[in-house]
Design a protein around this motif. Structure first.
Motif, PDB file in Angstrom:
ATOM      1  N   PRO A 104     -27.488 -23.602  13.338  1.00 16.46           N
ATOM      2  CA  PRO A 104     -26.591 -23.974  14.139  1.00 16.46           C
ATOM      3  C   PRO A 104     -26.357 -23.212  15.315  1.00 16.46           C
ATOM      4  CG  PRO A 104     -25.549 -24.695  12.196  1.00 16.46           C
ATOM      5  CD  PRO A 104     -27.019 -23.844  11.807  1.00 16.46           C
ATOM      6  N   GLY A 105     -26.572 -23.358  16.519  1.00 16.51           N
ATOM      7  CA  GLY A 105     -26.324 -22.454  17.563  1.00 16.51           C
ATOM      8  C   GLY A 105     -27.528 -21.854  18.067  1.00 16.51           C
ATOM      9  N   ILE A 106     -28.691 -21.822  17.323  1.00 13.34           N
ATOM     10  CA  ILE A 106     -29.726 -21.022  17.674  1.00 13.34           C
ATOM     11  C   ILE A 106     -30.847 -21.982  18.367  1.00 13.34           C
ATOM     12  CG2 ILE A 106     -31.740 -19.665  16.689  1.00 13.34           C
ATOM     13  CD1 ILE A 106     -28.867 -18.473  16.030  1.00 13.34           C
ATOM     14  N   TRP A 125     -29.969 -28.500  30.884  1.00  9.77           N
ATOM     15  CA  TRP A 125     -29.832 -27.147  30.471  1.00  9.77           C
ATOM     16  C   TRP A 125     -30.997 -26.122  31.099  1.00  9.77           C
ATOM     17  CZ3 TRP A 125     -26.202 -24.275  28.741  1.00  9.77           C
ATOM     18  CH2 TRP A 125     -26.430 -23.037  27.930  1.00  9.77           C
ATOM     19  N   TRP A 135     -30.132 -25.246  21.655  1.00  2.00           N
ATOM     20  CA  TRP A 135     -29.944 -25.144  20.313  1.00  2.00           C
ATOM     21  C   TRP A 135     -29.599 -26.600  19.436  1.00  2.00           C
ATOM     22  CZ3 TRP A 135     -27.092 -24.113  24.335  1.00  2.00           C
ATOM     23  CH2 TRP A 135     -26.015 -25.160  24.571  1.00  2.00           C
ATOM     24  N   ILE A 186     -26.854 -13.403  14.978  1.00  3.71           N
ATOM     25  CA  ILE A 186     -26.111 -13.760  16.079  1.00  3.71           C
ATOM     26  C   ILE A 186     -25.843 -12.679  17.228  1.00  3.71           C
ATOM     27  CG2 ILE A 186     -23.754 -14.515  16.980  1.00  3.71           C
ATOM     28  CD1 ILE A 186     -25.438 -16.698  16.115  1.00  3.71           C
ATOM     29  N   ASP A 229     -20.328 -21.936  11.050  1.00  2.00           N
ATOM     30  CA  ASP A 229     -21.244 -22.454  11.998  1.00  2.00           C
ATOM     31  C   ASP A 229     -20.563 -22.715  13.138  1.00  2.00           C
ATOM     32  OD1 ASP A 229     -23.431 -22.244  10.262  1.00  2.00           O
ATOM     33  OD2 ASP A 229     -22.993 -24.554   9.369  1.00  2.00           O
ATOM     34  N   PRO A 268     -21.233 -19.823  16.240  1.00  2.00           N
ATOM     35  CA  PRO A 268     -22.543 -19.940  16.826  1.00  2.00           C
ATOM     36  C   PRO A 268     -22.678 -21.013  17.827  1.00  2.00           C
ATOM     37  CG  PRO A 268     -22.839 -19.395  14.513  1.00  2.00           C
ATOM     38  CD  PRO A 268     -21.303 -19.719  14.561  1.00  2.00           C
ATOM     39  N   LEU A 269     -22.164 -22.069  17.554  1.00  2.00           N
ATOM     40  CA  LEU A 269     -22.274 -23.326  18.277  1.00  2.00           C
ATOM     41  C   LEU A 269     -21.424 -23.296  19.518  1.00  2.00           C
ATOM     42  CD1 LEU A 269     -21.766 -26.378  15.638  1.00  2.00           C
ATOM     43  CD2 LEU A 269     -23.885 -25.913  17.168  1.00  2.00           C
ATOM     44  N   ALA A 309     -23.197 -20.719  21.896  1.00  2.00           N
ATOM     45  CA  ALA A 309     -24.546 -21.203  22.271  1.00  2.00           C
ATOM     46  C   ALA A 309     -23.899 -22.308  23.463  1.00  2.00           C
ATOM     47  CB  ALA A 309     -25.104 -22.242  21.398  1.00  2.00           C
ATOM     48  N   LEU A 359     -25.979 -17.021  24.245  1.00  2.00           N
ATOM     49  CA  LEU A 359     -26.721 -16.648  23.105  1.00  2.00           C
ATOM     50  C   LEU A 359     -28.190 -16.878  23.670  1.00  2.00           C
ATOM     51  CD1 LEU A 359     -25.676 -18.232  19.779  1.00  2.00           C
ATOM     52  CD2 LEU A 359     -25.424 -16.037  20.407  1.00  2.00           C
TER      53      LEU A 359
END
Lengths: 402, 402
Positions: free
Chosen positions: A64-66, A343, A348, B7, B385, B388-389, B392, B397
């Motif tokens: 998540p988020g990556i 974007w 992500w 992260i 999670d 990180p979301l 992002a 990130l």
């Protein structure tokens, strides 16, 4: 035990065929609040019909988020844990220009930069983004550099970027980068991070010293930096893990290169989607697994061109019946990552995935799109889980435990 | 590599702002079969309108079936793996009373108990739950104890509970507890579990011996036990990991304390929700990340007061427009854990989460509540999670791999 190792132990042979259709950067976002995503906006009657017979869901490429680069995103699709298996930046850069990298080569990403002629400190890390033609001329100049006992390759990439490859016995990775990551400092020496890499570091420092002399009368690209020095990571090969004859059909060098590192046969093909379909047809009987890559969804997303991305997706939809007519036993359609036009870059986000086989329980999803797949029967999975699911549906995995 | 470390490596700076709104113990259950949960029963037009523009889901604080304490639940919300990063019980107890714990302090949770005057064995581990005022008097008495080379603090908490803090050079954790966890046995000596902690164990044993003498003429609290001896865990700090200026707005000492351990600036604020909103407004320009904590949802849940919990949620809904008017780029609304009025305690349930940003694909959820969020586009995620979301979505990130 690594999940890949477990899959390898469970793999059995079969005559079934798996097709992994990857639209690069497929995932999208509404361009305007309340609007559709690229995939939702696209008229895709064939994908929708297949979705109605499939199980769908949303898949996270890495975590998540990556937002992943192309390397880790594809490794995950191929079943490799992308946090464990990494392809170095230099290797990816070399693969991206179709360089025929050998297992013992050391590849580095090079960046031309501007140095203050007096002090030697960097004043522009990208040398004013010189045109690719200038970079090509400078690379030709740098090919004059000779190093003891190794072959040296210098190839332009795009604008200020180039690739340096050393080939010879005993080259090792584990090397620091020369780029200080900021202006006002000079390029750094290369240091070995492992004792075995000491000689390779010394060779790269010699190369840097000679490059500086050769570039001294150039401007703005009167210096350069080396980053991401790396070797072929020596991945376990897909034919060994999965006991399948694996083929890749991709028009762009980067994806052909990653497929090669994973042990696939990279099939010669043309520039167009129709060329790729013809290649698939021509080799259908020779392989068990096909990685079929569509690049232009990503390019359109990177350009922020929502409509062009829609059109690429619609183009894929039009050739889908020809692909399905070949009679694959398992079909996965997804992307390596999202590249929403909104974007303008890899993102992500989870992205839609469709899995068809005779041996799945279809869900209620009748449209291949983000919102529909959020309610799909696969739920929320990770890219790395797709190959085991495909293998299972293909009857290629035996029972775990008694 | 730890996910937090990954992260940290991907973090880039940005001017975007993230708001994490935590209603403590938000998650609930139907009080009667077929009825609504607390959040579903609450009239929340503002949260519902935001949910309609957001992506929603259900989040598990730690792991399925695990009801978390406030420490691990908040660590998870802040992005720390709560199974890896732990805050010792003594430290949490000290933070809970607003004690200004220093990095080298050793804090222990103390429990007054009843000892058999003849044999010294414990006859009541909670000393008949003596009132807090009695505990306060006894703590004052215990402050007479002096130890060589260290400062000693004794502070009442509630009923039979108190906090003991030693401050000085070279204090180490890695210490066994004195509480034998059953009646009929005497308090145990403190043993070091690491050689470095030998002196600290000896100091605590000296303190216990003197405490026993001072309490000998008291009843029922004629003895005590020490538990959970711990130091500040030295967490990686959020401003370092996330490269954000991080602020916490919370009315209760415990949450202010945990936020401080995570490296946030804890802003002075008042007792009410309105005070907290004013604090947020006053400091909006100074920070990139705000942790905004609402306590009373949890208190109402712990009391089994369904209606009061509904009212607290409705109160939060009424101040939400003022919060959103500040223009955060990313908003997360959730709780640290569930505290269903039906259960009257922290529970293990997943709880609703809402994520709003310009860069999400809104799902079909139009009400912020358990049943609606179960069908949300985020699916079922983990608290860890969420950061990180949020990072992002905030453009904070960079890409993983090339």
């Amino acid at each position: 035990m690594d999940a890949l190792e477990r899959i390898r132990e469970l793999t059995v042979e079969s005559r079934s065929k798996i097709l992994l259709l990857v639209m690069d950067g497929l995932g999208g976002l509404p361009m305007t609040p309340g609007g559709p995503t690229e995939l939702e906006a696209a008229h895709t009657p064939n994908m929708d019909a297949l979705a109605a017979r499939s199980i769908c869901g949303m898949s996270t490429p890495i975590a998540p988020g990556i937002a992943p680069g192309s390397g880790p995103a594809h490794l995950a699709l191929f079943g490799y844990d992308p946090l464990r298996y990494e392809i170095g930046r230099g290797v990816l850069e070399a693969l991206g220009i179709g360089f025929d990298l050998q297992p013992q080569d050391i590849a580095a990403r090079g960046n031309f930069c501007t140095l203050d002629p007096e002090t030697g400190v960097i004043t522009d890390r990208r040398a004013g983004r010189i045109p690719t033609e200038v970079s090509a001329r400078l690379c030709a100049k740098l090919r004059a550099i000779q190093l003891p006992g190794v072959q040296v390759f210098v190839e332009p990439v795009k604008e200020y970027r180039f690739v340096l490859v050393l080939r010879g016995e005993g080259l090792e990775d584990g090397l620091t980068e020369t780029d200080p990551q900021q202006v006002g400092k000079p390029p750094l020496p290369v240091y070995p991070t492992r004792p075995e890499a000491a000689r390779t570091a010394e060779l790269l420092n010699q190369w840097m010293a000679q490059a500086r002399k050769l570039l001294a009368d150039e401007y703005p690209a009167n210096g350069c930096n080396l980053r991401g020095m790396a070797k072929d990571p020596g991945l376990p090969k897909m034919p060994d893990i999965y006991r399948m004859r694996c083929a890749a059909i991709a028009t762009y060098p980067m994806y052909r290169g990653v497929a090669k590192l994973a042990g696939m046969d990279v099939l010669p093909t043309g520039e167009t989607l129709e060329d790729e379909v013809e290649t698939l047809k021509a080799h259908w009987s020779e392989y068990d697994f096909f990685f079929f890559h569509v690049k232009k969804t990503d390019s359109a997303g990177e350009d922020g061109d929502f409509q062009r991305k829609v059109e690429v997706i619609e183009h894929v939809d039009r050739v889908l019946p020809d692909i399905l007519a070949l009679g694959p036993d398992v079909v996965i359609i997804t992307g390596d990552h999202a590249t929403p036009a909104l974007w303008k870059a890899h993102s992500w986000h989870e992205l839609p995935v469709l899995l068809w086989s005779r041996y799945i329980c279809p869900d209620d999803v009748t449209q291949f799109g983000e919102r529909a797949c959020m309610r799909g029967g696969l739920g929320h999975i990770r890219h790395v889980d797709l190959m085991p699911l495909a293998m299972a549906c293909a009857g290629r995995l035996t029972k775990f435990g008694a």
